[in-house]
Design a protein around this motif. Structure first.
Motif, PDB file in Angstrom:
ATOM      1  N   PRO A   1      -5.598  10.530  -6.350  1.00 11.22           N
ATOM      2  CA  PRO A   1      -4.476   9.587  -6.274  1.00 11.22           C
ATOM      3  C   PRO A   1      -4.803   8.419  -5.346  1.00 11.22           C
ATOM      4  O   PRO A   1      -5.522   8.574  -4.360  1.00 11.22           O
ATOM      5  CB  PRO A   1      -3.346  10.438  -5.676  1.00 11.22           C
ATOM      6  CG  PRO A   1      -3.761  11.854  -5.836  1.00 11.22           C
ATOM      7  CD  PRO A   1      -5.256  11.871  -5.856  1.00 11.22           C
ATOM      8  N   ASP A   2      -4.283   7.257  -5.695  1.00 11.46           N
ATOM      9  CA  ASP A   2      -4.433   6.057  -4.863  1.00 11.46           C
ATOM     10  C   ASP A   2      -3.234   6.023  -3.909  1.00 11.46           C
ATOM     11  O   ASP A   2      -2.136   5.633  -4.295  1.00 11.46           O
ATOM     12  CB  ASP A   2      -4.465   4.828  -5.774  1.00 11.46           C
ATOM     13  CG  ASP A   2      -4.435   3.523  -4.986  1.00 11.46           C
ATOM     14  OD1 ASP A   2      -4.968   3.505  -3.851  1.00 11.46           O
ATOM     15  OD2 ASP A   2      -3.892   2.537  -5.519  1.00 11.46           O
ATOM     16  N   ILE A   3      -3.453   6.441  -2.690  1.00  8.72           N
ATOM     17  CA  ILE A   3      -2.366   6.540  -1.718  1.00  8.72           C
ATOM     18  C   ILE A   3      -2.339   5.277  -0.858  1.00  8.72           C
ATOM     19  O   ILE A   3      -3.379   4.801  -0.412  1.00  8.72           O
ATOM     20  CB  ILE A   3      -2.559   7.774  -0.805  1.00  8.72           C
ATOM     21  CG1 ILE A   3      -2.675   9.054  -1.639  1.00  8.72           C
ATOM     22  CG2 ILE A   3      -1.412   7.884   0.214  1.00  8.72           C
ATOM     23  CD1 ILE A   3      -1.439   9.445  -2.396  1.00  8.72           C
ATOM     24  N   GLY A   4      -1.161   4.754  -0.626  1.00  6.84           N
ATOM     25  CA  GLY A   4      -1.031   3.569   0.213  1.00  6.84           C
ATOM     26  C   GLY A   4       0.391   3.075   0.178  1.00  6.84           C
ATOM     27  O   GLY A   4       1.298   3.777  -0.280  1.00  6.84           O
ATOM     28  N   GLU A   5       0.575   1.834   0.639  1.00  9.26           N
ATOM     29  CA  GLU A   5       1.925   1.293   0.650  1.00  9.26           C
ATOM     30  C   GLU A   5       2.349   0.900  -0.756  1.00  9.26           C
ATOM     31  O   GLU A   5       1.588   0.286  -1.509  1.00  9.26           O
ATOM     32  CB  GLU A   5       1.996   0.074   1.589  1.00  9.26           C
ATOM     33  CG  GLU A   5       3.417  -0.460   1.716  1.00  9.26           C
ATOM     34  CD  GLU A   5       3.596  -1.471   2.854  1.00  9.26           C
ATOM     35  OE1 GLU A   5       2.624  -1.743   3.573  1.00  9.26           O
ATOM     36  OE2 GLU A   5       4.724  -1.970   3.008  1.00  9.26           O
ATOM     37  N   ARG A   6       3.579   1.248  -1.081  1.00  9.10           N
ATOM     38  CA  ARG A   6       4.157   0.827  -2.353  1.00  9.10           C
ATOM     39  C   ARG A   6       5.087  -0.345  -2.072  1.00  9.10           C
ATOM     40  O   ARG A   6       5.647  -0.451  -0.995  1.00  9.10           O
ATOM     41  CB  ARG A   6       4.950   1.961  -2.999  1.00  9.10           C
ATOM     42  CG  ARG A   6       4.087   3.080  -3.526  1.00  9.10           C
ATOM     43  CD  ARG A   6       4.048   4.271  -2.620  1.00  9.10           C
ATOM     44  NE  ARG A   6       5.294   5.022  -2.621  1.00  9.10           N
ATOM     45  CZ  ARG A   6       5.598   5.984  -3.498  1.00  9.10           C
ATOM     46  NH1 ARG A   6       4.742   6.292  -4.452  1.00  9.10           N
ATOM     47  NH2 ARG A   6       6.719   6.656  -3.419  1.00  9.10           N
TER      48      ARG A   6
ATOM     49  N   HIS B   1      -4.648  -6.758  -3.624  1.00  5.88           N
ATOM     50  CA  HIS B   1      -3.359  -6.498  -4.283  1.00  5.88           C
ATOM     51  C   HIS B   1      -2.255  -6.328  -3.232  1.00  5.88           C
ATOM     52  O   HIS B   1      -1.185  -6.936  -3.333  1.00  5.88           O
ATOM     53  CB  HIS B   1      -3.476  -5.236  -5.142  1.00  5.88           C
ATOM     54  CG  HIS B   1      -2.190  -4.823  -5.775  1.00  5.88           C
ATOM     55  ND1 HIS B   1      -1.811  -5.232  -7.022  1.00  5.88           N
ATOM     56  CD2 HIS B   1      -1.175  -4.050  -5.314  1.00  5.88           C
ATOM     57  CE1 HIS B   1      -0.613  -4.728  -7.310  1.00  5.88           C
ATOM     58  NE2 HIS B   1      -0.215  -3.997  -6.284  1.00  5.88           N
ATOM     59  N   ASP B   2      -2.536  -5.527  -2.237  1.00 11.81           N
ATOM     60  CA  ASP B   2      -1.517  -5.251  -1.215  1.00 11.81           C
ATOM     61  C   ASP B   2      -1.104  -6.527  -0.478  1.00 11.81           C
ATOM     62  O   ASP B   2       0.072  -6.725  -0.166  1.00 11.81           O
ATOM     63  CB  ASP B   2      -2.048  -4.224  -0.207  1.00 11.81           C
ATOM     64  CG  ASP B   2      -2.366  -2.886  -0.877  1.00 11.81           C
ATOM     65  OD1 ASP B   2      -2.028  -2.718  -2.072  1.00 11.81           O
ATOM     66  OD2 ASP B   2      -2.972  -2.029  -0.211  1.00 11.81           O
TER      67      ASP B   2
ATOM     68  N   GLY C   1      -6.473  -2.555  -4.730  1.00 10.42           N
ATOM     69  CA  GLY C   1      -6.954  -2.464  -3.351  1.00 10.42           C
ATOM     70  C   GLY C   1      -6.283  -3.441  -2.409  1.00 10.42           C
ATOM     71  O   GLY C   1      -5.182  -3.927  -2.648  1.00 10.42           O
TER      72      GLY C   1
ATOM     73  N   LEU D   1     -11.018   0.666  -6.945  1.00 12.33           N
ATOM     74  CA  LEU D   1     -10.738   2.108  -6.910  1.00 12.33           C
ATOM     75  C   LEU D   1     -11.852   2.916  -7.562  1.00 12.33           C
ATOM     76  O   LEU D   1     -11.721   4.131  -7.741  1.00 12.33           O
ATOM     77  CB  LEU D   1      -9.416   2.401  -7.627  1.00 12.33           C
ATOM     78  CG  LEU D   1      -8.184   1.625  -7.152  1.00 12.33           C
ATOM     79  CD1 LEU D   1      -6.962   2.021  -7.963  1.00 12.33           C
ATOM     80  CD2 LEU D   1      -7.939   1.870  -5.674  1.00 12.33           C
TER      81      LEU D   1
END
Lengths: 341, 341
Positions: A257-262, A229-230, A226, A250
């Motif tokens: 799917p966990d969508i977000g910045e990679r 982490h980011d 979450g 999560l």
């Protein structure tokens, strides 16, 4: 000796955040042990974040709980009846499969005999059990923590985090806590955490991490995934080590799917290591770690806090508290009297 | 000896995929070396994916190129004039900072003297240079590749991938290529790749990876990020190792966040390791690796392919070919005659 007991079975796979309705309470006969088996009575049952994975319809590393199955879970208890010479009535035992019930039949070989001299009985589920060993091996093995490292620990007042922060301090690193309330952070600091971030009130987590880590994060014990982490991924020290230990944030979107910045470029630029963790990979070294942790506790270097509910009826409620971050300390449920006191 | 030369300066920071207009060609006097410095003439200049980061307005691990600066880049060339006793006119030298120009003045200490007996002069930029060493250390150090491992390599016919596949095969692993055309894949198989995936024609990359890796991917040399990365993360073997070596598929969105599915739970369940890689971290072991690679090439165990354009005028065009995956083999630009032939 009763002939009936209560137990919780899975009534439905949750699709998002679990709710009380996902389980139902049954009455069932107390089972009888066969050859090589043992009848146990639960003293404390544990609720842990990994259980969210067990009740998903989606595959996971642990075999899933099917609808109608007794809910899986670890516990510590006492041997009532034994059909195996390795265990005697009165022995204290721990396993990952006490499950959510008052009595259980387990193979003697699947039970770990608990040495009551190392700590109180519930410690087998907290600082001398899976959470304590997780804290120990995430930092010292998977995270390759060194003296002087700047270490961030999420869910810092929880079962793993409270022990991890103290191990980091004992080993000469600088642990910083992330938790959901100032009260929890104050307690973390009283344990030895050098600093803290309240993720519910911080206006900008990326900046909050940057302020607490002017040289970047060396080791991150990630219990939540979450937004924390980011924020860490944008504040990596060179050769940072991120240990993915849990993804409880999560829990409400487990099957999507966990969508977000990679952050692949951040990982590359920092030459960081992101490593998945499961404590059972370190089974060969568990006894030595348990002894070291026990000695720290006996010497007063390591404290611990439990959040204990009472009664088998409260198993789902205790688990939901945990998933929502409402617990303060290792969440346990007290099922029956402790025979060692 | 000419007194003027051509060089490329950065005209604008690109915001997405770079274009020819991001650079402008200038004429400038050939510089003169000061004390401890050397005048070099470029023979081959290299274009490499990392250069996308150098021209971003956003910070990166390498110091960025500012508008008006000569474009950074590695090359191999010949010493024309030397003010340092360690180098003589005629010596072949290599460095990361020949830059996009016909002549350059560099500190002697920053130049690596190339041993022409190890391979042809351009090999100092390909299999005996940064790409070859990257292939070697991603697999054998960062990726901890073992005999029998199932290995996926993206950009498999490129500068790094073509060498990596052969090293994997030489060391008893099973390399599978990902490339952008069947022609490239056929060539990869002729080198020793066991199988191949055409990422432009595959209807479902997750399924394509699953088919090629029935037991999951043990080692992934990730040169691209993007959809191939995502497919691998859904096909991890237990204790998989993912080495993030390049992110060329993000070249068109370098300055914006990379949004998509995150795979923290997959990393945790597989107890996988995702590790960022930079070849310069392995400088201490580079000479030994170079010698081993050279011996493989001389023994006919290791082949290589270059994609060579000619003339300083073609530097931006060569770089854009690379970013768009249009090259076939290590992309180089031939600037002047090779004095060793």
């Amino acid at each position: 000796m009763p002939t009936e007991m209560k137990r919780w079975v899975l009534a439905a796979h949750p699709t998002g955040m679990p709710a009380l309705e996902n389980w139902s309470l049954e009455t069932a006969p107390v089972p009888e042990p066969g050859p090589g088996e043992v009848l146990t009575r639960a003293v404390y049952l544990s609720v842990d974040p990994y259980m969210r994975g067990r009740i998903s319809a989606r595959a996971n590393y642990a075999a899933g709980v099917r609808i109608g199955d007794v809910m899986h879970g670890g516990g510590v208890g006492v041997v009532v009846e034994s059909n195996d010479p390795s265990l005697q009535p009165g022995d204290i035992v721990e396993s990952m499969r006490f499950d959510w019930q008052e009595f259980n039949v387990q193979k003697a070989a699947d039970l770990r005999k608990v040495n009551p001299e190392l700590g109180p009985i519930h410690s087998a589920l907290s600082y001398l059990g899976m959470p304590g060993l997780t804290a120990y091996f995430t930092l010292l093995a998977a995270g390759e923590m060194q003296e002087g490292d700047d270490v961030l620990i999420s869910a810092a007042s929880g079962a793993v985090g409270q022990i991890a922060g103290q191990i980091a301090a004992i080993r000469g690193a600088r642990p910083v806590a992330v938790a959901s309330s100032d009260e929890k952070l104050e307690w973390c600091k009283s344990l030895g955490y050098a600093d803290g971030i309240n993720y519910r009130t911080a206006t900008n987590l990326v900046e909050a991490v940057a302020e607490a880590f002017p040289n970047g994060v060396d080791v991150f014990l990630d219990n939540t995934a979450g937004p924390i982490h980011d924020a860490v991924m944008q504040n990596l020290a060179l050769h940072a080590r991120i240990v993915i230990c849990g993804t409880v944030s999560l829990a409400g979107k487990f099957d999507e799917p966990d969508i977000g910045e990679r952050f692949l470029r951040n990982i590359m630029v920092a030459r960081a290591t992101v490593r998945g963790f499961l404590v059972f990979d370190y089974a060969d070294d568990a006894e030595a770690a348990r002894l070291e942790i026990s000695n720290w506790a006996k010497d007063g270097k390591l404290r611990h806090k439990e959040d204990i509910m009472t009664g088998i009826e409260n198993m789902p409620a205790a688990f939901l508290r945990l998933l929502k971050g409402e617990n303060f300390g290792k969440q346990l449920v007290h099922i029956s009297d402790d025979p060692t006191v």
